[in-house]
Scaffold this motif. Sequence first.
Motif, PDB file in Angstrom:
ATOM      1  N   ARG A   1      45.233  12.176  29.656  1.00 31.16           N
ATOM      2  CA  ARG A   1      44.218  11.697  30.815  1.00 31.16           C
ATOM      3  C   ARG A   1      44.073  10.170  30.674  1.00 31.16           C
ATOM      4  O   ARG A   1      43.917   9.495  31.823  1.00 31.16           O
ATOM      5  CB  ARG A   1      42.867  11.949  30.679  1.00 31.16           C
ATOM      6  CG  ARG A   1      42.776  13.557  30.619  1.00 31.16           C
ATOM      7  CD  ARG A   1      41.472  14.281  30.245  1.00 31.16           C
ATOM      8  NE  ARG A   1      41.242  13.924  28.869  1.00 31.16           N
ATOM      9  CZ  ARG A   1      40.123  14.524  28.373  1.00 31.16           C
ATOM     10  NH1 ARG A   1      38.910  14.859  28.834  1.00 31.16           N
ATOM     11  NH2 ARG A   1      39.811  14.093  27.026  1.00 31.16           N
ATOM     12  N   LYS A   2      44.563   9.585  29.679  1.00 25.34           N
ATOM     13  CA  LYS A   2      44.478   7.997  29.510  1.00 25.34           C
ATOM     14  C   LYS A   2      45.467   7.314  30.303  1.00 25.34           C
ATOM     15  O   LYS A   2      45.721   6.121  30.547  1.00 25.34           O
ATOM     16  CB  LYS A   2      44.588   7.606  28.260  1.00 25.34           C
ATOM     17  CG  LYS A   2      43.631   8.165  27.119  1.00 25.34           C
ATOM     18  CD  LYS A   2      43.796   7.635  25.734  1.00 25.34           C
ATOM     19  CE  LYS A   2      44.701   8.513  25.125  1.00 25.34           C
ATOM     20  NZ  LYS A   2      44.971   8.194  23.588  1.00 25.34           N
ATOM     21  N   CYS A   3      46.669   8.281  30.746  1.00 25.11           N
ATOM     22  CA  CYS A   3      47.816   7.874  31.530  1.00 25.11           C
ATOM     23  C   CYS A   3      47.671   8.362  32.803  1.00 25.11           C
ATOM     24  O   CYS A   3      48.336   9.222  33.213  1.00 25.11           O
ATOM     25  CB  CYS A   3      49.127   7.986  30.825  1.00 25.11           C
ATOM     26  SG  CYS A   3      50.530   7.345  31.704  1.00 25.11           S
TER      27      CYS A   3
ATOM     28  N   ASP B   1      50.133   9.726  25.765  1.00 22.93           N
ATOM     29  CA  ASP B   1      48.683   9.652  24.659  1.00 22.93           C
ATOM     30  C   ASP B   1      48.790   8.346  23.881  1.00 22.93           C
ATOM     31  O   ASP B   1      47.587   7.829  23.929  1.00 22.93           O
ATOM     32  CB  ASP B   1      48.766  10.832  23.720  1.00 22.93           C
ATOM     33  CG  ASP B   1      47.640  11.010  22.921  1.00 22.93           C
ATOM     34  OD1 ASP B   1      46.672  10.221  22.961  1.00 22.93           O
ATOM     35  OD2 ASP B   1      47.929  11.737  21.864  1.00 22.93           O
TER      36      ASP B   1
ATOM     37  N   PRO C   1      49.492   4.502  26.596  1.00 26.82           N
ATOM     38  CA  PRO C   1      49.269   5.034  27.826  1.00 26.82           C
ATOM     39  C   PRO C   1      49.508   4.157  29.070  1.00 26.82           C
ATOM     40  O   PRO C   1      50.102   4.276  30.183  1.00 26.82           O
ATOM     41  CB  PRO C   1      47.707   5.543  27.982  1.00 26.82           C
ATOM     42  CG  PRO C   1      47.129   4.621  26.710  1.00 26.82           C
ATOM     43  CD  PRO C   1      48.517   4.639  25.918  1.00 26.82           C
ATOM     44  N   LYS C   2      49.032   2.813  28.762  1.00 24.19           N
ATOM     45  CA  LYS C   2      49.402   1.544  29.636  1.00 24.19           C
ATOM     46  C   LYS C   2      50.772   1.526  30.000  1.00 24.19           C
ATOM     47  O   LYS C   2      51.315   1.268  31.082  1.00 24.19           O
ATOM     48  CB  LYS C   2      48.717   0.397  29.203  1.00 24.19           C
ATOM     49  CG  LYS C   2      47.160   0.154  29.161  1.00 24.19           C
ATOM     50  CD  LYS C   2      46.806  -0.977  28.472  1.00 24.19           C
ATOM     51  CE  LYS C   2      45.037  -0.947  28.390  1.00 24.19           C
ATOM     52  NZ  LYS C   2      44.494  -2.169  28.026  1.00 24.19           N
TER      53      LYS C   2
ATOM     54  N   ASP D   1      46.345  13.775  24.380  1.00 19.98           N
ATOM     55  CA  ASP D   1      45.285  13.473  25.583  1.00 19.98           C
ATOM     56  C   ASP D   1      46.130  12.608  26.701  1.00 19.98           C
ATOM     57  O   ASP D   1      46.231  11.313  26.342  1.00 19.98           O
ATOM     58  CB  ASP D   1      44.139  12.569  25.127  1.00 19.98           C
ATOM     59  CG  ASP D   1      42.995  12.238  26.171  1.00 19.98           C
ATOM     60  OD1 ASP D   1      43.197  12.589  27.321  1.00 19.98           O
ATOM     61  OD2 ASP D   1      42.240  11.851  25.887  1.00 19.98           O
TER      62      ASP D   1
ATOM     63  N   ASN E   1      52.331   4.280  31.759  1.00 19.05           N
ATOM     64  CA  ASN E   1      51.784   4.624  33.218  1.00 19.05           C
ATOM     65  C   ASN E   1      52.488   3.320  33.912  1.00 19.05           C
ATOM     66  O   ASN E   1      52.932   3.900  35.177  1.00 19.05           O
ATOM     67  CB  ASN E   1      50.335   3.983  33.301  1.00 19.05           C
ATOM     68  CG  ASN E   1      49.597   4.201  34.526  1.00 19.05           C
ATOM     69  OD1 ASN E   1      49.664   5.324  35.243  1.00 19.05           O
ATOM     70  ND2 ASN E   1      49.130   3.096  35.172  1.00 19.05           N
TER      71      ASN E   1
END
Length: 295
Positions: free
Chosen positions: A107-109, A164, A167-168, A105, A171
């Motif tokens: 989308r968290k990033c 995934d 993510p932080k 997943d 990013n």
Amino acid sequence: MITDHVNCTSQLFIQRTRRSTNLPLLSKNINKLLKALDDTELNHQKLAEIIMKFPEISARLVYLANSAWISSAKPVTSVDRACFILGHSIVKSVSLGMSISSCFDTRKCPGFKVDRFWTTSLLVSKGAGLLASRISHKVECNDFEQTSQSAGLLHNIGLLWLADQLPKETNKALRESQTDSGLTVNKALIKHTGTDYCEVGSWLCCQMKFPDVLNTAIRFQRDNHYRQSFWEVAVLVGTAANMVTALHNKCEDVSENTRLNQLGIDCCEQNAVYRQLVDSFEKTQELVKIMSGSR
């Protein structure tokens, strides 16, 4: 090599590897696909039989075969026909891509761009295969071109896991590499996560029991000094990845890679491969939009 300065951050990676993941599912699916899709002698009927065990992939291939990207004269209503029209290379790329994506997943990033990721993966796969075709007769490795293509397609699988699981931090790394032209993605990842997508990709390969050649190519693709087992594939994947980075940066050409010279691929041949990637860029972007369902 991770420096002492960031060793404390690498604990993030170690901690996450102890958590439960979707790796068993991914391993089961992707190893079946890898074994089948690396068999270039497999006809489209047999290929379709395997693909049909994966409904979501089957549906996407039929959709793709009916898209404007293919412009088929007649409607495609079966996986068998879709495999025939799309061809082995596209079926392999889409199938493996979807199988891998389903387990992460991203989308968290926010900094992770799905379309760019898969455009890069497909083009590196193509580039590695084109380079391999020029020396396959000199290398003692079965299915050298297919192996190089698979390694290219999976070369940055570690970035999916990082987006995934961290993510932080990932990013921050991706954002910083986008604004600082002198900072590569891997250097930014090491700064913020303590690891990079090569190391993580190698770990994933071990977890999923991939062939050693794929593990080696992914782990050492950026190591200019590696000269042990399967170093040729690692060189081809790393070179193809550099070419695709240059392509994203809209470079007219690429610098000659002396490591390729050692494999017998001269400057003219390197530029010829780069031109083929340039010519494939827009169509690959269109393919990824359809493949990811963003269009």
